[in-house]
Design a protein around this motif. Structure first.
Motif, PDB file in Angstrom:
ATOM      1  N   HIS A 183       1.891 -52.102  -1.642  1.00 53.38           N
ATOM      2  CA  HIS A 183       0.495 -51.715  -1.407  1.00 53.38           C
ATOM      3  C   HIS A 183      -0.187 -51.314  -2.728  1.00 53.38           C
ATOM      4  O   HIS A 183      -1.353 -51.676  -2.969  1.00 53.38           O
ATOM      5  N   LEU A 184       0.526 -50.580  -3.571  1.00 54.05           N
ATOM      6  CA  LEU A 184      -0.045 -50.173  -4.860  1.00 54.05           C
ATOM      7  C   LEU A 184      -0.265 -51.386  -5.764  1.00 54.05           C
ATOM      8  O   LEU A 184      -1.250 -51.441  -6.505  1.00 54.05           O
ATOM      9  N   GLU A 185       0.649 -52.337  -5.689  1.00 52.89           N
ATOM     10  CA  GLU A 185       0.479 -53.565  -6.480  1.00 52.89           C
ATOM     11  C   GLU A 185      -0.771 -54.314  -6.034  1.00 52.89           C
ATOM     12  O   GLU A 185      -1.501 -54.885  -6.851  1.00 52.89           O
ATOM     13  N   ARG A 186      -1.056 -54.289  -4.747  1.00 49.49           N
ATOM     14  CA  ARG A 186      -2.256 -54.938  -4.226  1.00 49.49           C
ATOM     15  C   ARG A 186      -3.522 -54.226  -4.701  1.00 49.49           C
ATOM     16  O   ARG A 186      -4.554 -54.874  -4.924  1.00 49.49           O
ATOM     17  N   VAL A 187      -3.447 -52.913  -4.862  1.00 49.05           N
ATOM     18  CA  VAL A 187      -4.577 -52.176  -5.437  1.00 49.05           C
ATOM     19  C   VAL A 187      -4.896 -52.727  -6.824  1.00 49.05           C
ATOM     20  O   VAL A 187      -6.059 -52.922  -7.189  1.00 49.05           O
ATOM     21  N   GLY A 188      -3.846 -52.988  -7.595  1.00 45.52           N
ATOM     22  CA  GLY A 188      -4.035 -53.566  -8.920  1.00 45.52           C
ATOM     23  C   GLY A 188      -4.683 -54.936  -8.857  1.00 45.52           C
ATOM     24  O   GLY A 188      -5.573 -55.256  -9.657  1.00 45.52           O
ATOM     25  N   ASP A 189      -4.261 -55.755  -7.891  1.00 49.60           N
ATOM     26  CA  ASP A 189      -4.850 -57.085  -7.735  1.00 49.60           C
ATOM     27  C   ASP A 189      -6.343 -56.983  -7.429  1.00 49.60           C
ATOM     28  O   ASP A 189      -7.158 -57.731  -7.989  1.00 49.60           O
ATOM     29  N   ASN A 190      -6.701 -56.077  -6.533  1.00 48.71           N
ATOM     30  CA  ASN A 190      -8.112 -55.929  -6.179  1.00 48.71           C
ATOM     31  C   ASN A 190      -8.932 -55.364  -7.343  1.00 48.71           C
ATOM     32  O   ASN A 190     -10.093 -55.748  -7.537  1.00 48.71           O
ATOM     33  N   SER A 191      -8.320 -54.478  -8.119  1.00 49.23           N
ATOM     34  CA  SER A 191      -8.998 -53.955  -9.308  1.00 49.23           C
ATOM     35  C   SER A 191      -9.244 -55.067 -10.319  1.00 49.23           C
ATOM     36  O   SER A 191     -10.307 -55.127 -10.958  1.00 49.23           O
ATOM     37  N   SER A 192      -8.266 -55.958 -10.462  1.00 46.89           N
ATOM     38  CA  SER A 192      -8.427 -57.109 -11.346  1.00 46.89           C
ATOM     39  C   SER A 192      -9.549 -58.019 -10.856  1.00 46.89           C
ATOM     40  O   SER A 192     -10.308 -58.579 -11.663  1.00 46.89           O
ATOM     41  N   ASN A 193      -9.666 -58.158  -9.529  1.00 45.50           N
ATOM     42  CA  ASN A 193     -10.770 -58.940  -8.973  1.00 45.50           C
ATOM     43  C   ASN A 193     -12.120 -58.344  -9.359  1.00 45.50           C
ATOM     44  O   ASN A 193     -13.061 -59.066  -9.717  1.00 45.50           O
ATOM     45  N   ILE A 194     -12.214 -57.008  -9.273  1.00 44.58           N
ATOM     46  CA  ILE A 194     -13.454 -56.328  -9.661  1.00 44.58           C
ATOM     47  C   ILE A 194     -13.754 -56.613 -11.124  1.00 44.58           C
ATOM     48  O   ILE A 194     -14.895 -56.927 -11.503  1.00 44.58           O
TER      49      ILE A 194
END
Length: 212
Positions: free
Chosen positions: A192-203
């Motif tokens: 889940h934390l890794e996915r937070v990173g993915d979404n932050s990269s999208n931003i």
């Protein structure tokens, strides 16, 4: 009319940033609930997640209303499109925080498998990525946005490290379903934390789109 539109656009940006701050805090509180085994905090994060879901819908509606009533073009249209995309990613990050406390809710009923060291490190890194991605949006800072994307690799490394360590616990505990279950839940938290990173990269990528 132009001044009114500019003010509405600025108000929308401020609302998005407030939501971003709430999302960042939600991640911190979710991991705190896990580390401190705090069931009351679990419920706070879940309730906060519902408020953020409502917030996301409100911002989306405001974006679409401005598009429909003002027919923006060029840079204004890019800005509204970017806000819509960032809004969606923030809502997805909020979902990850809620997912973490759902795992914590179960783990808090079980004995602690191991001291939690790398998961809080992942959380701090993920939070910094959310914050800096939003700062890059405010400042239209492409260099900072690129730095956020590069940090995603470090988050992936920590996830893999946690995965390998927990696999060892699972391998050494053959037949002990309780130990295997706890390890799987912690692996999911790291995911889940890794996915937070993915979404932050999208931003961050959307910031580059907005500027360039």
């Amino acid at each position: 009319m132009d001044r009114k539109f500019d003010q509405q656009l600025d108000d929308l940006k401020q609302e998005l940033l407030k939501m971003g701050g709430a999302v960042e805090e939600s991640i911190a509180q979710a991991v705190k609930a896990l580390v401190e085994r705090d069931d009351a905090l679990v419920q706070e994060v879940i309730a906060g997640g519902k408020r953020i879901d409502d917030w996301e819908i409100k911002i989306e509606e405001q974006c679409l209303k401005l598009m429909a009533t003002h027919g923006p073009v060029a840079s204004d249209l890019r800005l509204l499109t970017t806000i819509l995309k960032i809004n969606d990613d923030l809502e997805r990050i909020n979902d990850q925080a809620v997912n973490i406390v759902q795992r914590a809710k179960v783990l808090n009923t079980m004995p602690l498998l191991k001291p939690l060291i790398d998961i809080p490190r992942m959380s701090e890194l993920a939070q910094s990525m959310v914050k800096d991605a939003l700062d890059a949006f405010v400042r239209r800072d492409v260099a900072l946005a690129q730095d956020v994307g590069q940090r995603d690799d470090k988050l992936d490394e920590l996830r893999d490290q946690i995965f390998r360590e927990l696999l060892t616990y699972m391998h050494d505990s053959v037949g002990q379903a309780d130990t295997i279950d706890r390890a799987i839940y912690l692996i999911l938290v790291a995911r889940h934390l890794e996915r937070v990173g993915d979404n932050s990269s999208n931003i961050a990528e959307n910031v580059a789109y907005l500027v360039e």
